[in-house]
Design an enzyme around this catalytic site. Structure first.
Site, PDB file in Angstrom:
ATOM      1  N   SER A 182       0.789  -1.227   0.000  1.00 24.17           N
ATOM      2  CA  SER A 182       0.000   0.000   0.000  1.00 24.17           C
ATOM      3  C   SER A 182       0.825   1.282   0.000  1.00 24.17           C
ATOM      4  CB  SER A 182      -0.947  -0.011   1.190  1.00 24.17           C
ATOM      5  OG  SER A 182      -0.238  -0.275   2.383  1.00 24.17           O
ATOM      6  N   HIS A 210      -5.651  -3.597  -1.684  1.00 21.16           N
ATOM      7  CA  HIS A 210      -5.462  -2.560  -2.711  1.00 21.16           C
ATOM      8  C   HIS A 210      -5.494  -3.113  -4.129  1.00 21.16           C
ATOM      9  CE1 HIS A 210      -4.720   1.097  -0.391  1.00 21.16           C
ATOM     10  NE2 HIS A 210      -4.204   0.298   0.534  1.00 21.16           N
ATOM     11  N   LYS A 241     -12.383  -0.196   0.144  1.00 20.56           N
ATOM     12  CA  LYS A 241     -11.534   0.641  -0.711  1.00 20.56           C
ATOM     13  C   LYS A 241     -12.221   0.813  -2.077  1.00 20.56           C
ATOM     14  CE  LYS A 241      -7.561   0.152   2.114  1.00 20.56           C
ATOM     15  NZ  LYS A 241      -6.733  -0.843   2.765  1.00 20.56           N
TER      16      LYS A 241
HETATM   17  C1  LIG Z   1      -6.636  -1.105   4.187  1.00 22.12           C
HETATM   18  C2  LIG Z   1      -6.072  -2.432   4.394  1.00 22.12           C
HETATM   19  C3  LIG Z   1      -6.656  -3.310   5.294  1.00 22.12           C
HETATM   20  C4  LIG Z   1      -7.812  -2.906   6.174  1.00 22.12           C
HETATM   21  O1  LIG Z   1      -8.991  -2.843   5.462  1.00 22.12           O
HETATM   22  P1  LIG Z   1     -10.271  -2.155   6.127  1.00 22.12           P
HETATM   23  O2  LIG Z   1     -11.392  -2.693   5.333  1.00 22.12           O
HETATM   24  O3  LIG Z   1     -10.092  -0.684   5.982  1.00 22.12           O
HETATM   25  O4  LIG Z   1     -10.313  -2.576   7.545  1.00 22.12           O
HETATM   26  C5  LIG Z   1      -6.124  -4.578   5.412  1.00 22.12           C
HETATM   27  N1  LIG Z   1      -5.052  -4.959   4.685  1.00 22.12           N
HETATM   28  C6  LIG Z   1      -4.454  -4.131   3.806  1.00 22.12           C
HETATM   29  C7  LIG Z   1      -3.284  -4.608   3.023  1.00 22.12           C
HETATM   30  C8  LIG Z   1      -4.942  -2.838   3.639  1.00 22.12           C
HETATM   31  O5  LIG Z   1      -4.339  -2.016   2.795  1.00 22.12           O
END
Ligand SMILES: *Cc1c(COP(=O)(O)O)cnc(C)c1O
Length: 393
Positions: A182, A210, A241
């Site tokens: 990320s 992502h 996301k």
């Molecule tokens: C954003 C993210 C999460 C968390 O996801 P949420 O739905 O916001 O709790 C988990 N793993 C990775 C790699 C992320 O980038």
């Protein structure tokens, strides 16, 4: 009276002294291309709303319809009466979308990692983890009480070194990686990881937060991008996301779902996702299955932005996705850059230690299908102006 919270006051004082104390910015409207942040209109280059679905009309309407039919809350955890038909419908749809046997939904991506990892490995097992994996993976690993070994970021020789050294001492061994990292936007070397997992008889776990909605056909994710269907044991995605709502899921074989429904603690001890979120998510996923319009626009915008930023002389790292880091290095300078951009109408958060290694401070530009070419041109112009003022280019 004795002040028992004095230790927290001291800790907060430390944050202030180190210059890392923050006041949260306030968004007074929806998450869109231009937002009303602290009552100032700015171009938003900081959201994970990759496809603009968080504010999409069809998606909002689906949320409202789900509330009308199923109410505001589910009333309990899934194992009692919280397992509404609309949630089963979402899981079946996601399994079809992801081209995997089964999907199990959780209340968030973080929650999913914490619940799934601890359910599938135990004390006496081994987890091998990329050093740049997301914090929620690290927490899940801790809760599992399995032994942990870390390999250098995307370094397959180092992964094999760990496997050679340790694999023989354990029964179950799980290799965990982010699908898309990320902070840099690079992809995991999944084909190689899957090969090594076969060679050393390990399970594989890919957190594609992502990659979901971004990579692969219509956003089916990193596993689809590499054509590895059926070869990764646990594929984690978020619904928060690119999908634009909230929630997380595991796509897997049916047997994994059967086990998670009995042992994943967030499913046993925390109330199920609310109907509005489920209804909205179903609509988002349907829209992705109907057309590649949204993912095409996202990639088109990302390419447009990256090409121009590179031509201006910015160091934009080695991203392979719409995540576009603008490397600065020094922590204070990174924060100064971010502040100056905001003063000029562009919101990009500065990312510094401890989120990324010391001396690798960067601005992380999140490009989205919701941006117009005008938004991007404006942002690029502001980047050029401020970048020159601060002697970054
Ligand atoms: C954003 C993210 C999460 C968390 O996801 P949420 O739905 O916001 O709790 C988990 N793993 C990775 C790699 C992320 O980038």
């Amino acid at each position: 009276m004795k002040n028992n919270l004095k230790y927290l006051e001291n800790q907060v004082e430390e944050l202030k002294k180190d210059g890392v104390y923050r006041i949260l910015p306030i968004n007074y409207g929806p998450c869109a291309n231009v937002i009303d942040l602290n009552h100032k209109e700015v171009v938003n280059l900081s959201s994970n709303n990759y496809l603009g679905l968080a504010g999409n009309k069809r998606v909002k309407k689906a949320a409202i319809n789900a509330v009308k039919k199923f109410g505001a809350g589910t009333g309990s955890v899934r194992t009692i009466v919280g397992n509404m038909s609309i949630l089963e419908e979402l899981e079946d749809l996601l399994a079809e979308f992801k081209r995997e046997e089964a999907v199990t939904c959780f209340q968030s991506g973080l929650n999913c990692n914490i619940g799934a990892i601890q359910a599938i490995v135990n004390k006496g097992d081994l987890i091998i983890s990329d050093e740049l994996n997301h914090a929620s993976i690290i927490d899940g690993v801790r809760l599992s009480r399995a032994d942990k070994a870390v390999y250098k970021h995307s370094d397959m020789e180092d992964l094999e070194r760990v496997l050679k050294e340790k694999r023989k001492d354990y029964n179950t061994c799980l290799i965990i990686t982010d699908g898309v990292f990320s902070m840099d936007g690079d992809l995991a070397k999944l084909p190689e990881i899957v090969e090594l997992a076969k060679k050393y008889d390990c399970l594989t776990y890919v957190d594609d937060a992502h990659g979901s909605g971004v990579l692969g056909e219509s956003g089916r994710g990193t596993v689809d991008h590499f054509k590895l269907h059926g070869q990764v044991d646990f594929i984690i995605g978020t619904l928060s996301k690119a999908i634009g709502v909230i929630g997380g899921y595991v796509a897997s074989k049916k047997i994994v779902k059967e086990w998670l429904l009995h042992r994943a603690r967030p499913l046993l001890f925390s109330t199920a996702l609310p109907p509005a979120a489920i209804g909205a998510t179903i609509e988002s996923v349907k829209m992705l299955m109907e057309s590649e319009e949204y993912t095409d626009k996202l990639w088109d915008n990302a390419k447009y932005f990256k090409e121009r930023m590179k031509n201006l002389g910015f160091d934009i790292g080695h991203s392979e996705t719409p995540i576009t880091p603008v490397m600065v290095g020094n922590e204070a300078k990174t924060m100064e850059f971010s502040k100056a951009l905001l003063a000029n109408g562009v919101f990009v958060s500065g990312i510094v230690f401890p989120t990324v290694p010391k001396g690798t401070g960067r601005l992380r530009c999140m490009i989205s299908a919701m941006h117009t070419k005008d938004d991007l041109d404006f942002a690029i112009k502001v980047f050029e102006k401020v970048g020159k003022e601060l002697k970054i280019i």
